[in-house]
Scaffold this motif. Sequence first.
Motif, PDB file in Angstrom:
ATOM      1  N   MET A 182       0.838  -1.206   0.000  1.00  0.00           N
ATOM      2  CA  MET A 182       0.000   0.000   0.000  1.00  0.00           C
ATOM      3  C   MET A 182       0.871   1.253   0.000  1.00  0.00           C
ATOM      4  O   MET A 182       0.572   2.241  -0.682  1.00  0.00           O
ATOM      5  N   HIS A 183       1.963   1.203   0.762  1.00  0.00           N
ATOM      6  CA  HIS A 183       2.890   2.340   0.768  1.00  0.00           C
ATOM      7  C   HIS A 183       3.489   2.546  -0.617  1.00  0.00           C
ATOM      8  O   HIS A 183       3.596   3.692  -1.098  1.00  0.00           O
ATOM      9  N   TYR A 184       3.888   1.460  -1.269  1.00  0.00           N
ATOM     10  CA  TYR A 184       4.504   1.571  -2.590  1.00  0.00           C
ATOM     11  C   TYR A 184       3.521   2.150  -3.604  1.00  0.00           C
ATOM     12  O   TYR A 184       3.888   3.008  -4.420  1.00  0.00           O
ATOM     13  N   ARG A 185       2.283   1.694  -3.549  1.00  0.00           N
ATOM     14  CA  ARG A 185       1.270   2.177  -4.488  1.00  0.00           C
ATOM     15  C   ARG A 185       0.780   3.563  -4.135  1.00  0.00           C
ATOM     16  O   ARG A 185       0.488   4.378  -5.004  1.00  0.00           O
ATOM     17  N   GLY A 186       0.713   3.859  -2.841  1.00  0.00           N
ATOM     18  CA  GLY A 186       0.137   5.118  -2.381  1.00  0.00           C
ATOM     19  C   GLY A 186      -1.296   4.894  -1.947  1.00  0.00           C
ATOM     20  O   GLY A 186      -2.137   4.458  -2.741  1.00  0.00           O
ATOM     21  N   GLY A 187      -1.586   5.133  -0.670  1.00  0.00           N
ATOM     22  CA  GLY A 187      -2.934   4.907  -0.156  1.00  0.00           C
ATOM     23  C   GLY A 187      -3.929   5.915  -0.692  1.00  0.00           C
ATOM     24  O   GLY A 187      -3.577   7.044  -1.030  1.00  0.00           O
TER      25      GLY A 187
END
Length: 489
Positions: free
Chosen positions: A207-212
């Motif tokens: 989720m951090h990598y994708r962006g919440g």
Amino acid sequence: MATKKRNEDEASAAKPDKLGQLKLLIAFDALLREGSVSRAAAGMGLPTSSMSRILQQLREKYDDQLFLRTGQGLLPTPFAEEMRLRIRSLAAEAENLIDYSKDRPDPANLAKTTGWERPLLMKAPPLAVRPSLLLEGQPTPEHIATRLANIGHNAGPQQRLAKYIATSSMGIGNSRPLSQTEAMDALSIILDGDADPIQIGALLATMHYRGGTAAELAGFIEAMWEHMNRGQNTPGSVDLDWPVYISPKHRDAPWFLHAARLVAMAGYSVLLHGHMGQGDNSGKLEIAAETSGIPICQSLAQAAEATASHGLAYLPIGGISPQFQSLLGLHGLLEMRLPLNTVVHLLNPLRARNVIIGVARPSYQELHRDTAKLLKMDNLAVLGNTRDFAQFTPFRSTRIFGLSRGEDIEAFIPGRDMPPAEMPTMFTTFEYWRAVWTGAARDERAEATIISTAAVALMLVNDMTMSFDDAFARSLNLWQERSRSVAHV
């Protein structure tokens, strides 16, 4: 004849450009898959400027921003995420229809046989393929969605959490962010202790990598509210919530704490909440609060009582929930800011009507505001001068961004002339911070920071109806009266 041609042209203009609309949808799919205007343009064989114009057309057509620019590329809005699978299905079917003719025999060549013809033993793959055509028999988005849908709400906690991880982490074209309800269930499973540790890292890291998204953050906060209300009685209310999760890299003194004291002097109750002492800042806020006579609370109930009786209290994150403290502690294991580091700024544990936070990156400011709207918060002030806590920097132009009575607001405060720096003293940083409050040291820069920060907070608790100049004058008066109004120094 001229009249007839003009009528035909007008009729043609009145009809929708169906071919152009289909092109918009295919471009929408490329933007969702690539997360970049330039990469989407390259994939469709278009100039970047043309893809930018298409994106603007899509925004106008749907009356939605569709994508927000972040350091990790384009972040789809909740509406764009809702459209993702439908758009991908359309694009995939279009690709299948185009490729369908490749496998059909060409009637023109049937008569030109020599007797030496036979089917190819091995068909060469194309040099470039779309993800949906990569492998024969690869699951379609519909198949993936059906498989995950079979894991219902009554499935076991780890199975449900696995579903949420797969839903949000399966790769371009096959994944989507979680809905608010799904995110709430996912974090509830973690907070209840029913998740495998590997699942916790997988969900939060991807989720951090994708962006919440705002929906995911709002779902997380709802899960945290439910968790902390389950074990604690939280009577009372507070006027202003002030999260202060100071980074260990921050070296400056906590001038914002003096500003919070001024707001309490004005008759408003303020709750500060932040990290338990950590790193090089170990115990900084606890030491500052204790020296200032600010109650340090161990539970929500204590915080509610302290804000009601003293007007100001500090609540470490461990006093809200040991689970929350443990989740924030994952930063040391993964060396990255996980979604929980963003969520705590809007945690608002005593449900204050007003929340003031510090968020430096513009895209994250919008993310926090959209999350606050989903949580139906009334007033929110986002200051972009610092990260992780709200502290005004009066010597440069500042944007105040957020909500007033649930509606979007944005105001610009011009910068003030910076006074000269003070000469070095023999004080430690802590002693100097305390001396500025007591009057034993004079520092125009620090005083302007304190008074301006308190002014923004006073604007917020008055529904942003007070001008900055009026709020500054009120804050300045409180600053001048502080020695007579505060017993503890």
